[in-house]
Structure formats: structure tokens, C-alpha cells
Design a protein around this motif. Structure first.
Motif, PDB file in Angstrom:
ATOM      1  N   ASP A 162       0.821  -1.212   0.000  1.00  0.00           N
ATOM      2  CA  ASP A 162       0.000   0.000   0.000  1.00  0.00           C
ATOM      3  C   ASP A 162       0.857   1.266   0.000  1.00  0.00           C
ATOM      4  OD1 ASP A 162      -2.319  -1.533   0.100  1.00  0.00           O
ATOM      5  OD2 ASP A 162      -2.278  -1.611   2.292  1.00  0.00           O
ATOM      6  N   CYS A 163       2.143   1.096  -0.275  1.00  0.00           N
ATOM      7  CA  CYS A 163       3.094   2.216  -0.240  1.00  0.00           C
ATOM      8  C   CYS A 163       3.639   2.485  -1.642  1.00  0.00           C
ATOM      9  CB  CYS A 163       4.240   1.866   0.709  1.00  0.00           C
ATOM     10  SG  CYS A 163       5.502   3.143   0.885  1.00  0.00           S
ATOM     11  N   VAL A 164       4.050   3.721  -1.874  1.00  0.00           N
ATOM     12  CA  VAL A 164       4.691   4.124  -3.137  1.00  0.00           C
ATOM     13  C   VAL A 164       6.102   4.608  -2.813  1.00  0.00           C
ATOM     14  CG1 VAL A 164       4.660   5.741  -5.072  1.00  0.00           C
ATOM     15  CG2 VAL A 164       2.512   4.783  -4.223  1.00  0.00           C
ATOM     16  N   PHE A 165       7.089   4.107  -3.551  1.00  0.00           N
ATOM     17  CA  PHE A 165       8.470   4.557  -3.375  1.00  0.00           C
ATOM     18  C   PHE A 165       8.897   5.323  -4.619  1.00  0.00           C
ATOM     19  CE2 PHE A 165      13.196   3.257  -2.929  1.00  0.00           C
ATOM     20  CZ  PHE A 165      13.485   4.454  -2.282  1.00  0.00           C
ATOM     21  N   VAL A 166       9.359   6.558  -4.418  1.00  0.00           N
ATOM     22  CA  VAL A 166       9.732   7.457  -5.508  1.00  0.00           C
ATOM     23  C   VAL A 166      11.245   7.660  -5.502  1.00  0.00           C
ATOM     24  CG1 VAL A 166       9.274   9.692  -6.595  1.00  0.00           C
ATOM     25  CG2 VAL A 166       7.549   8.655  -5.087  1.00  0.00           C
ATOM     26  N   GLY A 167      11.895   7.471  -6.653  1.00  0.00           N
ATOM     27  CA  GLY A 167      13.343   7.656  -6.704  1.00  0.00           C
ATOM     28  C   GLY A 167      13.841   7.976  -8.096  1.00  0.00           C
ATOM     29  N   ASP A 168      15.066   8.470  -8.161  1.00  0.00           N
ATOM     30  CA  ASP A 168      15.643   8.889  -9.438  1.00  0.00           C
ATOM     31  C   ASP A 168      16.776   7.985  -9.906  1.00  0.00           C
ATOM     32  OD1 ASP A 168      17.379   9.787  -7.370  1.00  0.00           O
ATOM     33  OD2 ASP A 168      18.252  11.275  -8.720  1.00  0.00           O
ATOM     34  N   HIS A 169      16.849   6.779  -9.349  1.00  0.00           N
ATOM     35  CA  HIS A 169      17.918   5.855  -9.738  1.00  0.00           C
ATOM     36  C   HIS A 169      17.341   4.449  -9.847  1.00  0.00           C
ATOM     37  CE1 HIS A 169      21.731   3.614  -9.595  1.00  0.00           C
ATOM     38  NE2 HIS A 169      22.335   4.751  -9.901  1.00  0.00           N
ATOM     39  N   LEU A 170      17.949   3.649 -10.694  1.00  0.00           N
ATOM     40  CA  LEU A 170      17.509   2.277 -10.883  1.00  0.00           C
ATOM     41  C   LEU A 170      17.428   1.527  -9.561  1.00  0.00           C
ATOM     42  CD1 LEU A 170      16.842  -0.271 -12.529  1.00  0.00           C
ATOM     43  CD2 LEU A 170      19.309  -0.545 -12.935  1.00  0.00           C
ATOM     44  N   ARG A 171      18.400   1.717  -8.690  1.00  0.00           N
ATOM     45  CA  ARG A 171      18.393   0.962  -7.432  1.00  0.00           C
ATOM     46  C   ARG A 171      17.204   1.333  -6.541  1.00  0.00           C
ATOM     47  NH1 ARG A 171      23.538   3.467  -6.680  1.00  0.00           N
ATOM     48  NH2 ARG A 171      23.338   5.518  -5.722  1.00  0.00           N
ATOM     49  N   ASP A 172      16.685   2.560  -6.676  1.00  0.00           N
ATOM     50  CA  ASP A 172      15.479   2.926  -5.927  1.00  0.00           C
ATOM     51  C   ASP A 172      14.300   2.073  -6.390  1.00  0.00           C
ATOM     52  OD1 ASP A 172      16.795   5.056  -4.581  1.00  0.00           O
ATOM     53  OD2 ASP A 172      16.483   6.349  -6.322  1.00  0.00           O
ATOM     54  N   ILE A 173      14.155   1.972  -7.690  1.00  0.00           N
ATOM     55  CA  ILE A 173      13.054   1.206  -8.262  1.00  0.00           C
ATOM     56  C   ILE A 173      13.217  -0.277  -7.944  1.00  0.00           C
ATOM     57  CG2 ILE A 173      11.791   0.677 -10.365  1.00  0.00           C
ATOM     58  CD1 ILE A 173      11.770   3.669  -9.397  1.00  0.00           C
ATOM     59  N   GLN A 174      14.439  -0.774  -8.029  1.00  0.00           N
ATOM     60  CA  GLN A 174      14.690  -2.175  -7.707  1.00  0.00           C
ATOM     61  C   GLN A 174      14.369  -2.464  -6.250  1.00  0.00           C
ATOM     62  OE1 GLN A 174      18.830  -2.312  -8.944  1.00  0.00           O
ATOM     63  NE2 GLN A 174      18.308  -3.466 -10.800  1.00  0.00           N
ATOM     64  N   SER A 175      14.734  -1.553  -5.376  1.00  0.00           N
ATOM     65  CA  SER A 175      14.493  -1.728  -3.941  1.00  0.00           C
ATOM     66  C   SER A 175      13.000  -1.753  -3.649  1.00  0.00           C
ATOM     67  CB  SER A 175      15.174  -0.604  -3.153  1.00  0.00           C
ATOM     68  OG  SER A 175      15.056  -0.804  -1.768  1.00  0.00           O
ATOM     69  N   GLY A 176      12.271  -0.794  -4.246  1.00  0.00           N
ATOM     70  CA  GLY A 176      10.830  -0.761  -4.049  1.00  0.00           C
ATOM     71  C   GLY A 176      10.143  -1.981  -4.634  1.00  0.00           C
ATOM     72  N   ASN A 177      10.537  -2.367  -5.833  1.00  0.00           N
ATOM     73  CA  ASN A 177       9.932  -3.541  -6.463  1.00  0.00           C
ATOM     74  C   ASN A 177      10.190  -4.800  -5.633  1.00  0.00           C
ATOM     75  OD1 ASN A 177       8.931  -2.035  -8.593  1.00  0.00           O
ATOM     76  ND2 ASN A 177      10.566  -2.573 -10.013  1.00  0.00           N
ATOM     77  N   ALA A 178      11.406  -4.915  -5.115  1.00  0.00           N
ATOM     78  CA  ALA A 178      11.752  -6.083  -4.305  1.00  0.00           C
ATOM     79  C   ALA A 178      10.948  -6.127  -3.012  1.00  0.00           C
ATOM     80  CB  ALA A 178      13.246  -6.080  -3.990  1.00  0.00           C
ATOM     81  N   ALA A 179      10.636  -4.952  -2.478  1.00  0.00           N
ATOM     82  CA  ALA A 179       9.874  -4.869  -1.231  1.00  0.00           C
ATOM     83  C   ALA A 179       8.374  -5.029  -1.458  1.00  0.00           C
ATOM     84  CB  ALA A 179      10.153  -3.537  -0.536  1.00  0.00           C
ATOM     85  N   GLY A 180       7.934  -4.875  -2.706  1.00  0.00           N
ATOM     86  CA  GLY A 180       6.519  -5.027  -3.015  1.00  0.00           C
ATOM     87  C   GLY A 180       5.730  -3.734  -3.028  1.00  0.00           C
ATOM     88  N   ALA A 182       4.567  -0.024  -4.865  1.00  0.00           N
ATOM     89  CA  ALA A 182       4.513   0.614  -6.179  1.00  0.00           C
ATOM     90  C   ALA A 182       5.746   1.503  -6.297  1.00  0.00           C
ATOM     91  CB  ALA A 182       3.243   1.439  -6.316  1.00  0.00           C
ATOM     92  N   THR A 183       6.222   1.746  -7.497  1.00  0.00           N
ATOM     93  CA  THR A 183       7.437   2.536  -7.674  1.00  0.00           C
ATOM     94  C   THR A 183       7.218   3.621  -8.717  1.00  0.00           C
ATOM     95  OG1 THR A 183       8.222   0.828  -9.226  1.00  0.00           O
ATOM     96  CG2 THR A 183       9.079   0.758  -6.970  1.00  0.00           C
ATOM     97  N   VAL A 184       7.833   4.771  -8.481  1.00  0.00           N
ATOM     98  CA  VAL A 184       7.721   5.911  -9.392  1.00  0.00           C
ATOM     99  C   VAL A 184       9.124   6.433  -9.695  1.00  0.00           C
ATOM    100  CG1 VAL A 184       6.874   8.261  -9.706  1.00  0.00           C
ATOM    101  CG2 VAL A 184       5.434   6.557  -8.558  1.00  0.00           C
ATOM    102  N   ALA A 185       9.460   6.533 -10.974  1.00  0.00           N
ATOM    103  CA  ALA A 185      10.750   7.061 -11.403  1.00  0.00           C
ATOM    104  C   ALA A 185      10.664   8.579 -11.520  1.00  0.00           C
ATOM    105  CB  ALA A 185      11.154   6.458 -12.744  1.00  0.00           C
ATOM    106  N   ALA A 186      11.518   9.288 -10.782  1.00  0.00           N
ATOM    107  CA  ALA A 186      11.555  10.749 -10.812  1.00  0.00           C
ATOM    108  C   ALA A 186      12.503  11.195 -11.921  1.00  0.00           C
ATOM    109  CB  ALA A 186      12.014  11.293  -9.464  1.00  0.00           C
ATOM    110  N   LEU A 187      11.949  11.510 -13.077  1.00  0.00           N
ATOM    111  CA  LEU A 187      12.767  11.833 -14.251  1.00  0.00           C
ATOM    112  C   LEU A 187      13.449  13.191 -14.136  1.00  0.00           C
ATOM    113  CD1 LEU A 187      10.374  10.572 -17.078  1.00  0.00           C
ATOM    114  CD2 LEU A 187      12.081   9.292 -15.758  1.00  0.00           C
ATOM    115  N   TYR A 188      13.037  14.016 -13.183  1.00  0.00           N
ATOM    116  CA  TYR A 188      13.658  15.329 -12.990  1.00  0.00           C
ATOM    117  C   TYR A 188      14.945  15.248 -12.175  1.00  0.00           C
ATOM    118  CZ  TYR A 188      11.338  14.848  -8.441  1.00  0.00           C
ATOM    119  OH  TYR A 188      10.917  14.381  -7.221  1.00  0.00           O
ATOM    120  N   GLY A 189      15.252  14.074 -11.653  1.00  0.00           N
ATOM    121  CA  GLY A 189      16.364  13.928 -10.723  1.00  0.00           C
ATOM    122  C   GLY A 189      17.716  13.755 -11.384  1.00  0.00           C
ATOM    123  N   TYR A 190      18.628  13.157 -10.632  1.00  0.00           N
ATOM    124  CA  TYR A 190      20.015  13.013 -11.071  1.00  0.00           C
ATOM    125  C   TYR A 190      20.203  11.687 -11.803  1.00  0.00           C
ATOM    126  CZ  TYR A 190      20.441  16.589  -7.415  1.00  0.00           C
ATOM    127  OH  TYR A 190      20.280  17.707  -6.621  1.00  0.00           O
TER     128      TYR A 190
END
Length: 227
Positions: A162-180, A182-190
Motif C-alpha cells: 500500500d506504499c509508493v516509493f519514488v526515486g531517481d535511480h535504478l536501485r530505488d526502483i529495484q528496492s521498491g519492487n523487491a519490497a513489493g 509501487a514505484t515511481v521514477a523521478a525523471l527530474y532527478g540526477y
């Protein structure tokens, strides 16, 4: 999914920290008689921390002579100047206000050590509002492992699904996906040079924090209609 909470990466997602990094690096380069760094090059290395930024700016390898001293000098300076130019990204404060108003707790999962992350969050006036701050020195496995995201969810008292994890790096998305989450890629980031966020397998992607709020609001409306 019942949206109950949001987690953010820190540098490049919640806070725009690169100007503080650049100020310190340029001062060091000047002292070493070297030309100013390319801001775009340093920005693309922020996610790799001080090692990545210094290697790019000084055209050095981390095993090069004098690199350890250079890094210690950078970290010492950053400890003293970590919130001079740093600001929340546009739209972030409005988004956090909305989350608070909706009663949705939020937190931060970062690969930035707690000795920097904690005073930075405090300096930004966010410490009392941030429900969880997970740093790599507080877990056995950092991102992209699921552990830090699961720890943050536990501290917030929410289910990962029931949580959303937002990040600007592949490892953020991988971490959120692994934890179960939802994940959001922040395209404005680094975004690291050469990376393709479309290949990260995120649930969604955004160009700014306002888009994230619209997306989250839409999910809340769907939940209301479903009920």
C-alpha cells in the motif's frame, strides 16, 4: 492497492542538493589549480556519492594516489556546508503539505549516511514531518535490496503493498519492487548518464512533483469510488 504512504529517495528526488556539492568541489578544484567542473557531469554522478562526483570532477580513479585524502576533505567540508544551497525540488513542499493534510505518512529511504542525512533533513525543517528516515548505516543491506524499504514501511506502520516509493535511480526502483511497493521514477532527478529510466520497470514515471501529486490524487479518487 490502498494508498497509505509514500517513501522518497533523498538526493535528486526530495531535495536538490547538487549546488552544495558543486560549490565544495569547485572550491577544491580551484585550490588544486584545476578548472571548474562540468555541472552536468557532476550531477550525473550524485547518485554514486562522493566517490562518483570526485572521480568525475578530478578525472581520477578511486584507487588513485591521494584520492582518499581528497574524499576526506570533501566530506569534512560537506559536513559544515550541507544545507547552504540545497532546496526541495519545485512542487515538493506542496506535495508534502497535501500528504500531511490527507493523513498519509511519508518517509525517506536513502543511501546517504545518517551523519549527513539527519542534519540535512533537520536543516530543511522536515524532521518533525518525516515519519521514517532510513540510511545505509541503519540496515544490513542498502538499496537496491528490499530491506531499507521494508524497514521504512514497518516504522510507518504500513503494508509495503500500500506504499509508493519514488526515486531517481535504478536501485530505488529495484528496492521498491523487491519490497513489493509501487514505484515511481523521478525523471527530474540526477539520472546517471546513459541510463534509460524506461527500462527500470517502475510502476509510473513523473517529470515533476506536481505530476506525482496528480497521480497520487487519482489513486485516492479510485479508492473512494471503489468503496
Amino acid at each position: 492497492m490502498m494508498l497509505t504512504s509514500v517513501l522518497f529517495d533523498l538526493d535528486g528526488t526530495l531535495l536538490d542538493t547538487v549546488d552544495d556539492f558543486m560549490a565544495i568541489i569547485d572550491a577544491m578544484l580551484q585550490e588544486h589549480g584545476k578548472p571548474m567542473a562540468n555541472p552536468a557531469l557532476v550531477r550525473s554522478q550524485v547518485s554514486d556519492g562522493s566517490v562518483g562526483m570526485l572521480c568525475a570532477a578530478f578525472a581520477m580513479r578511486p584507487d588513485g594516489a591521494g584520492f582518499d585524502d581528497l574524499r576526506e576533505d570533501f566530506l569534512r567540508r560537506y559536513t559544515q556546508q550541507l544545507a547552504v544551497h540545497t532546496r526541495p525540488f519545485p512542487g515538493i513542499m506542496d506535495l508534502l503539505d497535501w500528504l500531511d493534510a490527507e493523513g498519509l505518512p511519508w518517509g525517506v529511504v536513502t543511501n546517504k549516511m545518517s551523519r549527513f542525512s539527519i542534519p540535512l533533513i533537520e536543516a530543511m525543517g522536515l524532521a518533525e514531518r518525516c515519519g521514517s528516515l532510513i540510511c545505509p548505516d541503519q540496515v544490513t543491506h542498502g538499496k537496491p535490496h528490499a530491506e531499507p524499504v521494508l524497514k521504512a514501511c514497518a516504522e510507518l506502520g504500513v503494508e509495503p503493498g500500500d506504499c509508493v516509493f519514488v526515486g531517481d535511480h535504478l536501485r530505488d526502483i529495484q528496492s521498491g519492487n523487491a519490497a513489493g511497493t509501487a514505484t515511481v521514477a523521478a525523471l527530474y532527478g540526477y539520472i546517471p548518464a546513459g541510463d534509460d529510466p524506461a527500462s527500470w520497470q517502475a510502476t509510473h514515471s513523473i517529470n515533476n512533483a506536481t505530476e506525482l501529486r496528480f497521480w497520487l490524487e487519482a489513486r485516492r479518487v479510485k479508492e473512494t469510488l471503489h468503496v
